[in-house]
Design an enzyme around this catalytic site. Structure first.
Site, PDB file in Angstrom:
ATOM      1  N   GLY A 404       0.827  -1.199   0.000  1.00 26.12           N
ATOM      2  CA  GLY A 404       0.000   0.000   0.000  1.00 26.12           C
ATOM      3  C   GLY A 404       0.855   1.240   0.000  1.00 26.12           C
ATOM      4  N   PRO A 405       0.255   2.414  -0.132  1.00 30.26           N
ATOM      5  CG  PRO A 405      -1.265   3.995  -0.861  1.00 30.26           C
ATOM      6  CD  PRO A 405      -1.195   2.631  -0.275  1.00 30.26           C
ATOM      7  CB  SER A 406       4.526   6.139   2.104  1.00 27.43           C
ATOM      8  OG  SER A 406       5.515   5.565   1.285  1.00 27.43           O
ATOM      9  N   GLY A 409       0.003   2.228   7.203  1.00 26.57           N
ATOM     10  CA  GLY A 409      -0.049   1.506   8.470  1.00 26.57           C
ATOM     11  C   GLY A 409       0.584   0.130   8.432  1.00 26.57           C
ATOM     12  CD  GLU A 533       9.370  -1.495   1.906  1.00 29.18           C
ATOM     13  OE1 GLU A 533      10.096  -1.966   1.033  1.00 29.18           O
ATOM     14  OE2 GLU A 533       8.240  -1.054   1.690  1.00 29.18           O
TER      15      GLU A 533
END
Length: 610
Positions: A404-406, A409, A533
């Site tokens: 998902g986007p930065s 959560g 990550e």
């Protein structure tokens, strides 16, 4: 393995938390920091009570030897005026002088040793407490200020024990003894002397009372300065690259000037105490010599009485001046102690847990576990909500990717699994058991966690690898390194596994630091592996090697992977798409490209779909 906690405190070192462990002890952190008084020192001195009893006995013996000297001196003078033999008296007087000096030296050594032990015990206790603080406390506090409390503040406790507490007590013994003898020698002369001395001491004590408040403020400024220096050093490369050295130096200089100004305020108050004490001493001597000489001339007292009185006066005003100075030092130390107690009053991680269940409720260490997020809500302390009604399940032995986007959560979910923070709504479960019902240590023994920043600790390659698996053999360490394509690190120098990695791993590349953190997690062999990550700093070749390593361990583990690079997780068993703290889609790569607009947009940006 026998732990230090099971063995108890080492001899001469204060118990790690004597207040908290005492029966009926108050709950720490229940209110604002309270001013530290003499009673707050007792837990720090408890482990040294035997030595302090010896110091007290030596102080009393030394005081007795000193107080006997004026009486012997009077006897010698009276003997000389009456032609009586005084050789024996002189010998005893010399012996008392030597004995007093020897007792004083031994007492001072024992006090210094005790003071060092108190500082050591406090630093160990404070460091152990800091390492167990909730993660939210690290977010709220500045690292440099915490370092200042471990370093500068604990150092000030040394003066409390040496020139503070015991000089005050010893001085009080000397003052009482000398005052009693002076009153017996000449009540009139003593009464006049007492008025002058009491006025000077009263003023000095009144002034000294301000020192604690000012000293605490000064230590706060020192903590701020340490924080500024720590920030500048830790960001030295960024600062240098931005040509911001002068601006950062100005920030440090401003904080140093603030600490300087606060220190001057303390110095000004302390500087008043010295002159007042000096004036008191000199005035008392002049008063005694003038009035005493007149009484000798009038025949009220003898020359020997006057000399003895003057010596007793010396034993009165000198310890009194030292006691006033010691009282000032004591106030400074108590100000530092208040800052130390303020940190120790913060409850450690888990202190507010509800009753935890037994570790047996957890799945066996070698078996993958199921993770459930059930309507989870969460917000960082003082901030807005980050997660809203998050629900999904990670089946045991599978690989789940969070994308998902930065700011969606994703990393927060991993932090909740580790119980770095507690959910504010809903629950996270491991094999059906609410994480809040499990002991943190037993829970984390089954979790492997690799942070996004992949921190590497200063030291050697071996030391970094052994953090999570202290019993691992060299062969196991080398295997873990090979799994993440880091075998070349041990071949760079003759040091092998003992090669230095530098402060924060500065001698390694970003990709090497990340792979080292992953090797560290793999080495511990947890049944659940959380990767935040894991490939963000890897090139294509090392990313492929790491993916092969993850594929190898995924067979025996439950994996949860946060990823921005979708190419690394397209083969995950399930992909959870988050946006704005909510789950917006769950499925495989192929399912999501067809059903989730957000996922399809992310995949298109990374050229995974046309």
């Amino acid at each position: 393995m026998t732990t230090a906690a099971a063995r108890g405190p080492e001899p001469g070192v204060v118990d790690p938390d004597p207040v908290a462990s005492a029966p009926g002890a108050p709950v720490r952190g229940a209110g604002p920091a309270r001013p530290a008084g003499l009673a707050a020192l007792l837990p720090y001195l408890r482990a040294h009570r035997g030595t302090l009893a010896v110091v007290g006995a030596l102080s009393l013996a030394g005081a007795g030897a000193s107080l006997a000297q004026p009486l012997l001196t009077r006897a010698v003078l009276d003997g000389l005026t009456t032609d009586r033999p005084v050789t024996g008296l002189v010998s005893v007087l010399v012996a008392l002088v030597v004995l007093g000096a020897a007792l004083g030296g031994l007492r001072d050594y024992l006090l210094q040793r005790t003071a060092e032990g108190v500082v050591l015990g406090t630093r160990r206790r404070l460091a152990a407490h800091l390492l167990r603080l909730p993660v939210a406390e690290y977010d709220r506090r500045r690292t440099g200020d915490l370092l200042s409390r471990v370093g500068a503040d604990t150092t000030l406790l040394r003066a409390v024990v040496t020139s503070g507490l015991f000089e005050t007590v010893t001085g009080a013994v000397m003052v009482v003894g000398a005052a009693t003898a002076m009153a017996l020698l000449d009540p009139v002369l003593f009464g006049v002397t007492l008025l002058g001395v009491a006025a000077g001491v009263g003023f000095a004590v009144t002034v000294a009372r301000r020192v604690r408040r000012l000293s605490r403020a000064a230590q706060e400024r020192v903590g701020e300065m340490t924080s500024a220096v720590e920030r500048s050093i830790s960001g030295a490369r960024t600062i240098r690259a931005a040509r911001a050295e002068h601006r950062e130096a100005a920030v440090v200089s401003a904080s140093a000037e603030s600490a300087y100004a606060a220190g001057l305020r303390v110095a000004r108050v302390q500087a008043v105490v010295g002159p007042v004490s000096a004036v008191t001493i000199q005035g008392a001597f002049l008063l005694v010599l003038g009035l005493g000489g007149a009484r000798v001339a009038a025949g009220a007292i003898s020359v020997g009485d006057l000399v003895a009185f003057v010596m007793f006066l010396f034993f009165l005003v000198l310890p009194l001046g030292q006691a006033v100075h010691a009282y000032t030092q004591l106030q400074t130390g108590l100000g530092a102690l208040q800052r130390i107690e303020e940190v120790l009053d913060v409850p450690v991680e888990g202190a507010d847990d509800r009753a935890t269940g037994p570790a047996a409720a957890l799945p066996p260490a070698g078996r993958p576990a199921r993770i459930e997020f059930d309507r989870v809500g969460f917000g960082y302390p003082g901030g807005p909500p980050v997660l809203h009604e998050v629900s999904f399940t990670v089946p045991a032995g599978t690989r789940t990717a969070l994308v998902g986007p930065s700011g969606a959560g994703k990393s927060t979910l991993l932090a909740l699994v580790e119980r770095f923070y507690e959910v504010t709504a809903g629950a996270v479960r491991l094999d059906g058991v609410d994480l809040r019902d499990l002991p943190r240590e037993a829970l984390r023994a089954r979790l492997g966690y690799v942070e996004q920043e992949a921190p590497v600790l200063a030291g050697t390659l071996r030391e970094n690898l052994l953090i999570g698996a202290p019993e691992a053999t060299d062969a196991a360490l080398l295997t873990a390194l090979d799994q993440v394509n880091l075998g070349h690190l041990v071949e760079r120098t003759a040091d092998g596994l003992d090669v230095q990695v530098g402060e924060g791993g500065v001698l390694l590349s970003g990709g090497e630091r990340q792979r080292l953190a992953i090797a560290r997690a793999l080495l511990a062999g947890p049944p659940v592996l959380l990767l935040d990550e894991p490939t963000s700093n890897l090139d294509a070749r090392n990313e492929a090697a790491l993916r092969r390593a993850i594929d190898a361990v995924a067979v025996r583990r439950t994996l949860v992977i946060v990823a921005h690079r979708l190419a690394t997780v397209v083969d995950a068993d399930q992909i959870v798409v988050l946006d704005g703290g909510r789950v917006v889609a769950v499925g495989s790569h192929h399912e999501l490209t067809a059903t989730s607009p957000l996922y399809r947009e992310l995949a298109a940006h990374q050229l995974l779909v046309s």
